[in-house]
Motif scaffolding. Structure first.
Motif, mmCIF file in Angstrom:
data_model
loop_
_atom_site.group_PDB
_atom_site.id
_atom_site.type_symbol
_atom_site.label_atom_id
_atom_site.label_comp_id
_atom_site.label_asym_id
_atom_site.label_seq_id
_atom_site.Cartn_x
_atom_site.Cartn_y
_atom_site.Cartn_z
ATOM 1 N N TYR A 45 5.996 10.874 -9.221
ATOM 2 C CA TYR A 45 5.576 12.069 -8.566
ATOM 3 C C TYR A 45 3.656 12.278 -10.207
ATOM 4 N N ASN A 46 3.802 11.238 -10.404
ATOM 5 C CA ASN A 46 2.252 11.037 -11.387
ATOM 6 C C ASN A 46 2.806 12.123 -12.651
ATOM 7 N N LYS A 47 4.142 12.547 -12.465
ATOM 8 C CA LYS A 47 4.656 12.835 -14.065
ATOM 9 C C LYS A 47 5.616 12.516 -14.586
ATOM 10 N N VAL A 48 5.037 12.100 -16.079
ATOM 11 C CA VAL A 48 5.386 12.269 -16.408
ATOM 12 C C VAL A 48 6.998 13.220 -18.042
ATOM 13 N N GLU A 112 10.786 8.278 -4.519
ATOM 14 C CA GLU A 112 10.043 8.396 -4.240
ATOM 15 C C GLU A 112 10.467 7.736 -2.995
ATOM 16 N N PRO A 113 10.276 7.010 -1.905
ATOM 17 C CA PRO A 113 10.806 6.233 -1.231
ATOM 18 C C PRO A 113 10.017 4.806 -0.758
ATOM 19 N N TRP A 114 8.660 5.090 -1.209
ATOM 20 C CA TRP A 114 7.880 3.566 -1.103
ATOM 21 C C TRP A 114 8.227 3.242 -2.808
ATOM 22 N N GLU A 115 8.492 3.784 -3.897
ATOM 23 C CA GLU A 115 8.654 2.989 -5.121
ATOM 24 C C GLU A 115 9.894 2.733 -5.055
ATOM 25 N N ARG A 137 4.730 -4.138 -15.473
ATOM 26 C CA ARG A 137 3.678 -4.960 -15.367
ATOM 27 C C ARG A 137 2.798 -4.654 -13.437
ATOM 28 N N LEU A 138 3.833 -4.435 -12.769
ATOM 29 C CA LEU A 138 2.887 -4.169 -11.512
ATOM 30 C C LEU A 138 2.352 -2.434 -12.201
ATOM 31 N N CYS A 139 2.680 -1.775 -12.036
ATOM 32 C CA CYS A 139 2.171 0.360 -12.570
ATOM 33 C C CYS A 139 1.261 -0.267 -13.674
ATOM 34 N N GLU A 140 0.969 -1.237 -15.044
ATOM 35 C CA GLU A 140 0.394 -1.144 -15.305
ATOM 36 C C GLU A 140 -0.809 -1.638 -15.117
ATOM 37 N N ALA A 141 -0.994 -2.541 -13.975
ATOM 38 C CA ALA A 141 -1.442 -3.571 -13.075
ATOM 39 C C ALA A 141 -2.688 -2.605 -12.417
ATOM 40 N N TYR A 142 -1.673 -1.924 -11.787
ATOM 41 C CA TYR A 142 -2.250 -1.549 -10.233
ATOM 42 C C TYR A 142 -1.920 -0.062 -10.246
ATOM 43 N N GLY A 143 -1.036 0.945 -11.405
ATOM 44 C CA GLY A 143 -0.699 2.501 -10.778
ATOM 45 C C GLY A 143 -2.372 3.290 -11.527
ATOM 46 N N ASP A 144 -2.196 4.934 -11.176
ATOM 47 C CA ASP A 144 -2.981 5.143 -12.141
ATOM 48 C C ASP A 144 -2.639 5.444 -13.641
ATOM 49 N N LYS A 145 -3.541 5.622 -14.229
ATOM 50 C CA LYS A 145 -3.126 5.690 -15.824
ATOM 51 C C LYS A 145 -3.037 6.888 -15.912
ATOM 52 N N ILE A 146 -1.253 7.367 -16.394
ATOM 53 C CA ILE A 146 -1.737 8.980 -16.939
ATOM 54 C C ILE A 146 -1.892 9.616 -17.833
ATOM 55 N N TYR A 151 1.628 4.652 -16.278
ATOM 56 C CA TYR A 151 1.182 4.452 -15.602
ATOM 57 C C TYR A 151 1.674 5.040 -14.084
ATOM 58 N N SER A 152 1.140 5.364 -13.060
ATOM 59 C CA SER A 152 2.300 5.808 -12.195
ATOM 60 C C SER A 152 2.908 4.268 -11.097
ATOM 61 N N PHE A 153 3.335 5.196 -10.831
ATOM 62 C CA PHE A 153 4.125 3.787 -9.130
ATOM 63 C C PHE A 153 2.190 3.310 -8.152
ATOM 64 N N PRO A 154 2.068 2.154 -8.047
ATOM 65 C CA PRO A 154 0.657 1.838 -7.334
ATOM 66 C C PRO A 154 1.328 2.436 -5.892
ATOM 67 N N THR A 155 0.033 2.685 -4.919
ATOM 68 C CA THR A 155 0.475 2.831 -4.202
ATOM 69 C C THR A 155 0.346 1.924 -2.975
ATOM 70 N N PRO A 156 1.139 2.169 -1.800
ATOM 71 C CA PRO A 156 0.725 1.004 -0.444
ATOM 72 C C PRO A 156 -0.261 0.483 -0.232
ATOM 73 N N THR A 157 -1.164 1.704 -0.220
ATOM 74 C CA THR A 157 -2.629 1.212 0.362
ATOM 75 C C THR A 157 -3.228 0.079 -0.796
ATOM 76 N N VAL A 158 -2.823 0.845 -2.454
ATOM 77 C CA VAL A 158 -3.777 -0.239 -3.788
ATOM 78 C C VAL A 158 -3.320 -1.293 -3.340
ATOM 79 N N ILE A 159 -1.639 -1.726 -3.496
ATOM 80 C CA ILE A 159 -1.012 -2.472 -3.570
ATOM 81 C C ILE A 159 -1.645 -3.905 -1.846
#
Length: 279
Positions: A45-48, A112-115, A137-146, A151-159
Motif C-alpha cells: 500500500y505504498n508504504k515501505v 493486495e489483490p491486483w498485485e 522491473r515492472l515497479c521501477e518502470a511504471y510504479g510511483d517512486k516512493i 517503487y509502488s506496484f503499478p495500478t491496472p489503469t496505468v498498465i
DNA sequence: ACCCAGGAAATTC
DNA sequence: GAATTTCATGGG
C-alpha cells in the motif's frame, strides 16, 4: 501478543506462529528482500517497511501505531489463530501433521489483490529469482517512486495504457500479453474484484479465469494470497507430486476448510525436503 | 494427445 | 559444464 512502541519502531512481543523467513520465502510473495543483517524490506500500500525478528519479538522499523493498526496488523494476518488452525489441520493425517510442524510460523499474508494476480501471472512456468526480477522491473518502470530505492506496484489503469512494446523491458516473454489483458479486464471492470470477494470459491475461480493467461492454478493462488480465501487450493507441480506420493492423490476436500494453509505447509515441506521425491 | 512460446536462474547430472 | 527444471496457459 503485545504491541509496544519503541522510538520509531513497533515491537510485537510474545507473538506466536510468525517466522519471517518462512513467511516471506515460502513462495507466496515476491517483493520482500532480505538484506545482509537478515532484515526484510517490502512495499505494501505504498508504504515501505523493514522488519526483523529477535527471539519472540518482531520489530517493524520506522512505523507508527497508526500504520500498524491500519496496515500491518491485517497484512501479517495477526488476528488469525494459527495455533488452532494447525491443530485442526494436524488431525487430518500424520503426514500432514509432520508437514504442518515443519512449517511452523508460516502466515498467509493478506496481499493486495491486483498485485497478487499480476505477480502470479508472471510466476507461471518460472523460477522465483526471475519472477522477482520481472516484478522489480515492472515497479521501477511504471510504479510511483516512493523513495530512492522503492517503487509502488503499478495500478491496472496505468498498465492498461501501455503497449506490448512498453513491456519489453520486463523480459517477461509470452506472459506480457497476459499482464496486459489482466490490466484491461480489471481496470474496465469486466472482471470486478469487489464482486469476487463476495462470490463462492468456484464462481470466483471461474471469474478470474476470464482473464487470458489465468487458469485454475493462478486463479486459486490469487484467491488464497490476494483475497485470503483459505479454502482455495492451488495445485502446482510440487503439490501434484506431493499429493501423489504422500497423500494417495487426495483432493481439496480432504484438507478441509483450511485447505489453502495446508497446501502452503505441504508446498514448503516438499520444497525443503526434495529427497522425499527421489523417483 | 502433443509441442511450443520466450527466457533465465537454480539445481541436478 | 551441460542438461534439466522451474508455483502454466493457450493456441496450433
Amino acid at each position: 501478543m503485545e504491541i509496544k512502541q519503541s522510538g520509531n519502531n513497533i515491537e510485537i512481543c510474545d507473538v506466536e506462529e510468525f517466522d519471517l523467513e518462512k513467511t516471506f520465502e515460502c513462495g507466496q510473495c515476491f517483493r520482500w528482500e532480505k538484506n545482509c543483517e537478515k532484515k526484510y524490506t517490502g512495499i505494501v500500500y505504498n508504504k515501505v517497511l523493514t522488519v526483523h525478528s529477535e527471539k519472540d519479538k518482531v520489530i517493524l522499523e520506522n512505523t507508527s501505531i497508526d500504520d500498524f493498526e491500519k496496515i500491518w496488523r491485517t497484512y501479517f494476518d495477526l488476528d488469525t489463530d494459527y495455533v488452532k488452525i494447525k491443530e485442526d489441520i494436524s488431525r487430518i493425517d500424520p503426514v500432514l501433521k509432520e508437514a504442518t510442524n515443519f512449517s511452523t510460523g508460516i502466515r498467509i499474508l493478506r496481499q493486495e489483490p491486483w498485485e497478487t494476480l499480476c505477480s502470479f501471472i508472471i510466476s507461471q512456468n518460472n523460477n522465483i529469482p526471475r519472477i522477482s526480477g520481472i516484478i522489480n522491473r515492472l515497479c521501477e518502470a511504471y510504479g510511483d517512486k516512493i523513495d530512492d530505492n522503492n517503487y509502488s506496484f503499478p495500478t491496472p489503469t496505468v498498465i492498461a495504457k501501455l503497449k506490448e512494446e512498453d513491456l519489453k523491458i520486463l523480459r517477461a516473454g509470452f506472459r506480457t500479453g497476459y499482464i496486459l489483458d489482466a490490466a484491461h479486464k480489471i481496470s474496465s471492470g469486466e472482471v470486478n474484484m469487489q464482486y469476487i470477494e463476495r462470490m463462492s470459491l468456484d464462481d470466483a475461480i471461474k471469474e478470474l479465469i476470464k482473464i487470458y493467461g489465468v487458469g485454475k492454478k493462478i486463479s486459486e493462488c490469487t484467491l488464497l494470497y490476494g483475497f485470503h480465501r483459505l479454502d482455495a487450493f492451488p495445485v502446482d507441480v510440487w503439490m501434484k507430486r506431493a499429493l501423489k506420493e504422500l497423500f494417495c492423490n487426495a483432493d481439496r476436500k480432504y484438507f478441509g476448510p483450511y485447505a489453502g494453509i495446508a497446501q502452503q505447509y505441504i508446498f514448503h515441506y516438499s520444497r525443503m525436503n526434495k529427497d522425499l521425491f527421489k523417483n
